[in-house]
Design a protein around this motif. Structure first.
Motif, short mmCIF file in Angstrom:
data_model
loop_
_atom_site.label_atom_id
_atom_site.label_comp_id
_atom_site.label_asym_id
_atom_site.label_seq_id
_atom_site.Cartn_x
_atom_site.Cartn_y
_atom_site.Cartn_z
N ALA A 140 43.07 32.44 36.21
CA ALA A 140 42.35 32.89 37.40
C ALA A 140 40.93 32.35 37.41
N GLU A 141 40.25 32.41 36.29
CA GLU A 141 38.87 31.91 36.23
C GLU A 141 38.83 30.40 36.47
N HIS A 142 39.80 29.68 35.92
CA HIS A 142 39.84 28.23 36.15
C HIS A 142 40.11 27.92 37.62
N TRP A 161 54.28 46.38 37.35
CA TRP A 161 55.59 45.92 36.87
C TRP A 161 56.63 45.84 37.99
N ALA A 162 56.50 46.72 39.00
CA ALA A 162 57.52 46.77 40.06
C ALA A 162 57.62 45.46 40.82
N VAL A 163 56.50 44.75 40.98
CA VAL A 163 56.52 43.48 41.71
C VAL A 163 56.18 42.31 40.80
N GLY A 164 55.95 42.59 39.51
CA GLY A 164 55.68 41.53 38.56
C GLY A 164 54.44 40.72 38.87
N SER A 165 53.35 41.41 39.21
CA SER A 165 52.13 40.69 39.55
C SER A 165 50.90 41.45 39.04
N TYR A 166 49.78 40.74 39.02
CA TYR A 166 48.52 41.30 38.57
C TYR A 166 47.59 41.49 39.76
N ASN A 167 46.77 42.53 39.69
CA ASN A 167 45.64 42.67 40.59
C ASN A 167 44.39 42.58 39.74
N LEU A 168 43.52 41.63 40.06
CA LEU A 168 42.35 41.36 39.25
C LEU A 168 41.07 41.61 40.01
N THR A 169 40.04 41.98 39.29
CA THR A 169 38.69 42.09 39.83
C THR A 169 37.83 41.05 39.13
N ALA A 170 37.03 40.33 39.92
CA ALA A 170 36.22 39.26 39.36
C ALA A 170 34.84 39.25 39.99
N LEU A 178 28.54 40.52 43.94
CA LEU A 178 29.60 40.16 44.88
C LEU A 178 30.97 40.32 44.21
N GLU A 179 31.26 41.52 43.76
CA GLU A 179 32.54 41.79 43.11
C GLU A 179 33.67 41.69 44.14
N PHE A 180 34.78 41.06 43.76
CA PHE A 180 35.89 40.86 44.68
C PHE A 180 37.21 40.95 43.93
N THR A 181 38.30 40.90 44.66
CA THR A 181 39.63 41.02 44.06
C THR A 181 40.46 39.77 44.34
N LEU A 182 41.49 39.61 43.54
CA LEU A 182 42.48 38.56 43.76
C LEU A 182 43.77 38.97 43.07
N ASP A 183 44.85 38.27 43.39
CA ASP A 183 46.15 38.56 42.82
C ASP A 183 46.60 37.39 41.95
N SER A 184 47.62 37.65 41.12
CA SER A 184 48.19 36.58 40.32
C SER A 184 49.61 36.94 39.94
N THR A 185 50.48 35.95 39.91
CA THR A 185 51.83 36.16 39.40
C THR A 185 51.78 36.21 37.88
N ASP A 186 52.87 36.66 37.27
CA ASP A 186 52.94 36.66 35.81
C ASP A 186 53.84 35.54 35.31
N GLY A 187 53.99 34.50 36.12
CA GLY A 187 54.84 33.38 35.75
C GLY A 187 54.20 32.49 34.71
N SER A 188 54.85 31.38 34.43
CA SER A 188 54.32 30.43 33.46
C SER A 188 54.32 29.04 34.11
N PRO A 190 50.75 31.19 35.42
CA PRO A 190 50.47 32.16 36.48
C PRO A 190 49.82 31.48 37.68
N VAL A 191 50.07 32.03 38.87
CA VAL A 191 49.55 31.43 40.10
C VAL A 191 48.63 32.44 40.79
N PRO A 192 47.31 32.24 40.72
CA PRO A 192 46.37 33.14 41.41
C PRO A 192 46.40 32.89 42.92
N SER A 193 46.05 33.92 43.69
CA SER A 193 46.01 33.78 45.15
C SER A 193 45.32 35.01 45.73
N GLY A 194 45.09 34.95 47.04
CA GLY A 194 44.62 36.12 47.78
C GLY A 194 43.25 36.60 47.40
#
Length: 345
Positions: A140-142, A161-170, A178-188, A190-194
């Motif tokens: 996510a940081e990269h 766990w229900a949707v297999g994704s992360y909710n992050l604060t950065a 300017l704190e904000f949020t983003l999402d990420s999959t738990d794949g290999s 991982p794909v950040p988005s949103g």
């Protein structure tokens, strides 16, 4: 009840099957280990079902615990006149303090191991290890640094766990407010988005433009927060350069907290002030839809502590209730004070 019998029963009452290890016959040790393993399996089953089948798992765990107590009591109360050697064997079995202590410790370790395995295996599908989280954090940081050309730091991670994704604060390292949020999959990988970084950047710029207008109209104490929604395909940092969001109008939200003792007799005056604000806001916003909310709190709550909370962007005072509230999802609908409703809370 003899000393050894009492000790064994107490151990079985406190820990499932531990009294059987204390007694120490091969058959009872096997029975105790089986009870412990089954209880670990019950815990695994309970966690795996998120407790929904607790009406089955909890009685099963209790039955296993009671079984250990009953077997312990039966062992000491069983008598056979034809087998006098059995009593002698029992005495020998319980005659060595060192062997008793060793067996008891082994039983306790096996019980702890079964509970630990049941818990870790039962919660594994719903949690992520520190190493797995670190992979997502670095990705996510990269991603953010590559997209926006500045360093970021992920400060919080929640795995769903229900949707297999992360909710992050950065936060951007250069502007941690300017704190904000983003999402990420738990794949290999991982794909950040949103991410909502630009929404916060635009909102901060809109707030800075709106504050002079609001300060003139509410000189006794007002705090403003703003949020801007715009689905831009390219990175546009300047709020003033937003004109169209993939064919949709820019959506702007302005939230104002006012410290003032509003009374029934002053509502007309407040409506006039809101109308004046509605007239002036288009001069600082970009073309689009503007959602305006004003919450009124008693003047006595205008303290340095509350001011600090609002300046940090919390939006509202969580531990206080406003006295009045105004809300209009599109201020272009307001043409006069008759369109303004101050709702008492």
């Amino acid at each position: 009840m003899k000393k050894h019998q009492l000790t064994a029963v107490v151990l079985s009452v406190i820990f499932t099957g531990l009294g059987l290890f204390y007694i120490g016959t091969p058959m009872l040790i096997i029975t105790g280990a089986l009870l412990m393993a089954l209880q670990g399996a019950v815990l695994y089953f309970l966690l795996l079902t998120l407790g929904f089948l607790g009406f089955l798992a909890l009685p099963a765990a209790l039955a296993l615990h009671i079984a250990g107590i009953v077997i312990t009591i039966i062992y000491f109360n069983y008598r056979s006149p034809k087998k006098t050697w059995l009593e002698q064997k029992r005495q020998r079995q319980l005659s060595s303090p060192g062997a008793i202590a060793a067996r008891t410790v082994i039983g306790l370790l096996l019980l702890a191991g079964s509970v630990y395995v049941g818990y870790t295996e039962g919660t594994a599908p719903f949690t992520k290890s520190a190493a797995e989280k670190q992979v997502v954090r670095e990705a996510a940081e990269h991603y953010l640094e590559q997209k926006y050309g500045e360093p970021f730091k992920v400060t919080k991670m929640d795995y769903t766990w229900a949707v297999g994704s992360y909710n992050l604060t950065a936060i951007p390292e250069g502007a941690p407010e300017l704190e904000f949020t983003l999402d990420s999959t738990d794949g290999s990988p991982p794909v950040p988005s949103g991410e909502t970084y630009l929404n916060r950047v635009w909102g901060a710029q809109l707030r800075d433009k709106a504050e002079p207008v609001i300060d003139r109209l509410y000189p006794d104490g007002a705090f403003v927060q703003a949020w801007v929604s715009c689905n831009m395909k390219q990175v546009v940092r300047e709020y003033d350069k937003l004109d169209s969001c993939s064919g949709e109008p820019v959506s702007q939200n302005v939230d104002i907290v006012v410290f003032a003792d509003v009374a029934e007799g002053s509502l007309d005056q407040e409506k006039e002030r809101i109308l004046e604000l509605v007239k002036q806001l288009p001069g600082v916003t970009v073309p689009g839809k503007t959602d305006l909310q004003i919450e009124y709190y008693p003047a006595k709550l205008n303290t340095p502590a509350n001011a600090a909370k609002l300046e940090k962007g919390s939006g509202a005072l969580q531990d206080a209730t406003p006295t009045y509230q105004f809300r209009e999802f599109d201020i272009s609908r307001i043409t006069g004070t008759s369109d303004i409703e101050l709702r008492k809370l």
